[in-house]
Scaffold this motif. Structure first.
Motif, short mmCIF file in Angstrom:
data_model
loop_
_atom_site.label_atom_id
_atom_site.label_comp_id
_atom_site.label_asym_id
_atom_site.label_seq_id
_atom_site.Cartn_x
_atom_site.Cartn_y
_atom_site.Cartn_z
N ALA A 52 0.85 -1.19 0.00
CA ALA A 52 0.00 0.00 0.00
C ALA A 52 0.88 1.24 0.00
O ALA A 52 1.97 1.23 0.58
CB ALA A 52 -0.92 0.01 1.22
N GLY A 53 0.39 2.29 -0.63
CA GLY A 53 1.10 3.56 -0.61
C GLY A 53 1.09 4.15 0.79
O GLY A 53 0.43 3.65 1.71
N GLU A 54 1.81 5.21 0.94
CA GLU A 54 1.95 5.84 2.25
C GLU A 54 0.81 6.79 2.58
O GLU A 54 0.88 7.51 3.56
CB GLU A 54 3.28 6.61 2.31
N GLY A 55 -0.24 6.78 1.78
CA GLY A 55 -1.36 7.69 1.99
C GLY A 55 -1.97 7.56 3.37
O GLY A 55 -1.88 6.52 4.03
N LYS A 56 -2.61 8.60 3.79
CA LYS A 56 -3.20 8.65 5.12
C LYS A 56 -4.72 8.44 5.09
O LYS A 56 -5.40 8.80 6.02
CB LYS A 56 -2.90 10.01 5.76
N ARG A 76 -2.83 -10.29 7.12
CA ARG A 76 -1.72 -10.43 8.06
C ARG A 76 -0.60 -9.45 7.77
O ARG A 76 0.07 -9.00 8.67
CB ARG A 76 -1.16 -11.85 8.01
N ARG A 77 -0.41 -9.19 6.51
CA ARG A 77 0.75 -8.38 6.14
C ARG A 77 0.33 -7.26 5.20
O ARG A 77 -0.05 -7.52 4.08
CB ARG A 77 1.80 -9.25 5.47
N VAL A 78 0.40 -6.03 5.69
CA VAL A 78 0.17 -4.87 4.84
C VAL A 78 1.42 -4.01 4.97
O VAL A 78 1.73 -3.51 6.05
CB VAL A 78 -1.08 -4.06 5.24
N GLN A 79 2.17 -3.88 3.90
CA GLN A 79 3.42 -3.13 3.90
C GLN A 79 3.18 -1.77 3.24
O GLN A 79 2.82 -1.70 2.08
CB GLN A 79 4.50 -3.90 3.14
N ARG A 80 3.36 -0.69 3.99
CA ARG A 80 3.23 0.66 3.45
C ARG A 80 4.58 1.11 2.91
O ARG A 80 5.61 0.88 3.54
CB ARG A 80 2.74 1.61 4.53
N MET A 81 4.53 1.73 1.75
CA MET A 81 5.77 2.16 1.11
C MET A 81 5.50 3.25 0.09
O MET A 81 4.34 3.52 -0.24
CB MET A 81 6.44 0.97 0.43
N ASN A 82 6.55 3.81 -0.43
CA ASN A 82 6.45 4.81 -1.48
C ASN A 82 5.76 4.17 -2.68
O ASN A 82 6.14 3.09 -3.13
CB ASN A 82 7.86 5.30 -1.86
N ALA A 83 4.73 4.85 -3.18
CA ALA A 83 3.93 4.30 -4.27
C ALA A 83 4.77 3.99 -5.51
O ALA A 83 4.42 3.10 -6.29
CB ALA A 83 2.79 5.25 -4.62
N ALA A 84 5.88 4.68 -5.72
CA ALA A 84 6.70 4.47 -6.92
C ALA A 84 7.32 3.08 -6.97
O ALA A 84 7.64 2.59 -8.05
CB ALA A 84 7.81 5.52 -6.97
#
Length: 180
Positions: A52-56, A76-84
């Motif tokens: 997932a993107g870093e959006g709020k 179980r696993r949602v990894q937030r990161m830079n959308a690029a």
């Protein structure tokens, strides 16, 4: 943009118009075991690494978690990161992600509808009720809606989904698209 059931409340000094109600789709690598299916059940993605993107946008997160609960699992696993970096990681088979129906295709990444349409988004135009845009809001809404459906016709996955679609009672209405 907002989500049916998780609508964005507007203050009284703002007006709005819905441009389109669209399904949320999923991004998979071209080599994913489910890539050959025309639609993917959310429950079949229960063990996946979600990117997932870093959006709020907490409304989208709530919508996603509620849809997963209805599908019988907790992600179980949602990894937030830079959308690029999400598309390259998905293309390499390192996870899956939610996406909007009009997301353009990218090499190595496939867009698939979620079976049963468990999540929706509303594209909205919002303007100040007494601002300079107010007298032009409805023609602008019409032009943006027309542009939206022109893009939908250019998206093979979205166009196929629309063509085979039979709405069920109680679901958000997908605005009728003009025929080409």
């Amino acid at each position: 943009m907002d989500y049916p059931g998780y609508e964005l409340a507007l203050p009284p000094e703002l007006d709005d118009a819905v441009l389109a109600v669209e399904p949320i789709f999923v991004l998979l690598s071209a080599g994913h075991p489910l890539a050959g299916q025309p639609e993917v059940a959310l429950a079949d993605l229960a063990t996946e690494q979600w990117l997932a993107g870093e959006g709020k946008d907490v409304r989208m997160r709530s919508l996603f978690r509620a849809a997963c609960r209805r599908a019988g699992f907790t992600p179980r696993r949602v990894q937030r990161m830079n959308a690029a970096v999400i598309f390259p990681l998905i293309g390499q088979g390192h996870g899956v992600a939610l996406t909007h129906a009009l997301t353009p295709a990218r090499p190595g990444v496939l867009i698939r509808p979620l079976a049963g349409d468990p999540m929706w988004a509303r594209q909205r135009l919002i303007w100040p009720s007494h601002g300079p845009l107010a007298p032009h809001a409805h023609p602008l809404r019409d032009a943006l809606t027309e542009a939206y459906w022109a893009e939908a016709r250019r998206s093979p996955v979205y166009r196929d989904w629309l063509d085979r679609r039979t709405p069920t009672p109680g679901e958000p209405a997908v605005r009728a698209r003009p025929r080409a």
